[in-house]
Write a protein that holds these residues in place. Structure first.
Motif, PDB file in Angstrom:
ATOM      1  N   LYS A 115     -42.666 -30.378  18.196  1.00 52.54           N
ATOM      2  CA  LYS A 115     -43.733 -29.067  17.688  1.00 52.54           C
ATOM      3  C   LYS A 115     -44.266 -28.933  19.090  1.00 52.54           C
ATOM      4  O   LYS A 115     -44.656 -30.105  19.711  1.00 52.54           O
ATOM      5  N   ASP A 116     -44.656 -27.789  19.296  1.00 54.18           N
ATOM      6  CA  ASP A 116     -45.453 -27.193  20.518  1.00 54.18           C
ATOM      7  C   ASP A 116     -44.709 -27.911  22.279  1.00 54.18           C
ATOM      8  O   ASP A 116     -45.561 -27.424  22.912  1.00 54.18           O
ATOM      9  N   SER A 120     -43.150 -23.725  18.494  1.00 55.50           N
ATOM     10  CA  SER A 120     -44.198 -23.179  17.805  1.00 55.50           C
ATOM     11  C   SER A 120     -44.190 -23.305  16.524  1.00 55.50           C
ATOM     12  O   SER A 120     -43.355 -22.877  15.657  1.00 55.50           O
ATOM     13  N   PHE A 121     -45.396 -23.294  15.867  1.00 54.21           N
ATOM     14  CA  PHE A 121     -45.470 -23.046  14.090  1.00 54.21           C
ATOM     15  C   PHE A 121     -46.377 -22.571  14.182  1.00 54.21           C
ATOM     16  O   PHE A 121     -47.629 -22.620  14.631  1.00 54.21           O
ATOM     17  N   ASP A 122     -47.187 -21.724  13.404  1.00 55.82           N
ATOM     18  CA  ASP A 122     -47.633 -19.979  12.910  1.00 55.82           C
ATOM     19  C   ASP A 122     -46.952 -20.018  11.800  1.00 55.82           C
ATOM     20  O   ASP A 122     -46.485 -19.232  11.373  1.00 55.82           O
ATOM     21  N   THR A 124     -48.662 -17.273  10.103  1.00 58.83           N
ATOM     22  CA  THR A 124     -49.155 -15.868  10.169  1.00 58.83           C
ATOM     23  C   THR A 124     -47.658 -15.087  10.453  1.00 58.83           C
ATOM     24  O   THR A 124     -47.245 -13.881   9.964  1.00 58.83           O
ATOM     25  N   ARG A 125     -46.946 -16.361  10.508  1.00 56.97           N
ATOM     26  CA  ARG A 125     -45.245 -15.780  10.722  1.00 56.97           C
ATOM     27  C   ARG A 125     -44.455 -15.832   9.132  1.00 56.97           C
ATOM     28  O   ARG A 125     -44.063 -14.482   9.264  1.00 56.97           O
ATOM     29  N   PRO A 129     -41.895 -19.296   9.988  1.00 57.41           N
ATOM     30  CA  PRO A 129     -42.768 -20.625  10.452  1.00 57.41           C
ATOM     31  C   PRO A 129     -42.968 -20.830  12.018  1.00 57.41           C
ATOM     32  O   PRO A 129     -43.823 -20.310  13.023  1.00 57.41           O
ATOM     33  N   GLU A 131     -40.813 -21.094  15.888  1.00 61.90           N
ATOM     34  CA  GLU A 131     -40.057 -19.982  16.520  1.00 61.90           C
ATOM     35  C   GLU A 131     -39.926 -21.107  17.934  1.00 61.90           C
ATOM     36  O   GLU A 131     -40.154 -21.638  18.473  1.00 61.90           O
TER      37      GLU A 131
END
Length: 224
Positions: A115-116, A120-122, A124-125, A129, A131
């Motif tokens: 992660k990062d 990425s982890f979001d 809102t996707r 989440p 990507e």
């Protein structure tokens, strides 16, 4: 130039069929593009740590809040991610162990898919989440198995847990395409194995030639 990262995973050194395929691929590539740098990581000689609770806690702690111990725990992962990020082509030589990858390769994947750093982890996707962060790479898998018929419609269709796993995670390695060369029938040691071995050796060299040649027009254009 193109940067190549070679990952060797077989526990065997001298008698490894997959390492031999890697040497054929590498020799052919270097004969065509000797200026390209190679980064090599032998997971049998330098195995990654297996992910544990302290590693997970460190990876999910924001970078500016990590303790010195957490930074040290992630240092090998950071180095491997750096090797991966710098590569244009990833070459993995990997035997099938018990229908899946060697544990060292799984540990390497767990260390670099982070992660990062590589995704990425979001939320809102929505339901997707995660990507990938990296992109533009190609993955070459040079593999061998003791049995045969793992492809669609084969007698062992659905029993291969090596290539499908790599195909699933390759996006987080930044690889948009995956090329596979496989030796079969190793445990049988009969004419079928010898035929498969010769075909794989020929294809490893041919694949290196195709991929190396494909980079030449753009590089020549840059030179002008």
């Amino acid at each position: 130039m193109r940067n190549i990262l070679r990952i060797d995973t077989s526990a065997q050194q001298e008698r490894s069929l997959t390492r031999a395929l890697g040497d054929i691929f590498e020799d052919r590539w270097q004969s065509l593009r000797p200026e390209d740098p190679w980064q090599r990581h032998d997971l049998a000689l330098d195995p990654p740590v297996h992910v544990g609770s302290a590693w997970i806690a460190a990876a999910f702690t924001p970078e500016d809040r990590r303790s010195a111990d957490q930074q040290d725990l992630l240092s090998a992962s950071d180095r491997m991610i750096g090797e991966l990020a710098a590569a244009d082509l990833i070459v993995i030589t990997v035997p099938m162990y018990n229908y899946g990858p060697p544990s060292t390769l799984k540990a390497w994947i767990d260390n670099v898919v982070r992660k990062d750093r590589t995704f990425s982890f979001d939320l809102t996707r929505g339901d997707w989440p995660l990507e990938p962060v990296l992109s533009g790479k190609e993955l070459v898998v040079l593999t061998a198995c003791g049995e045969f018929g793992f492809g669609p419609g084969g007698p062992r269709d659905g029993m291969d847990h090596l290539l499908p796993h790599l195909d699933t995670v390759r996006h987080y390695l930044g690889a948009e395409t995956m090329h596979v060369v496989r030796i079969e029938y190793q445990e049988f040691g009969d004419d079928r194995h010898r035929t498969s071995l010769k075909a794989a050796r020929d294809e490893a060299g041919a694949l290196a030639g195709r991929l190396a040649a494909r980079t030449r027009p753009s590089l020549q254009g840059e030179a002008r």
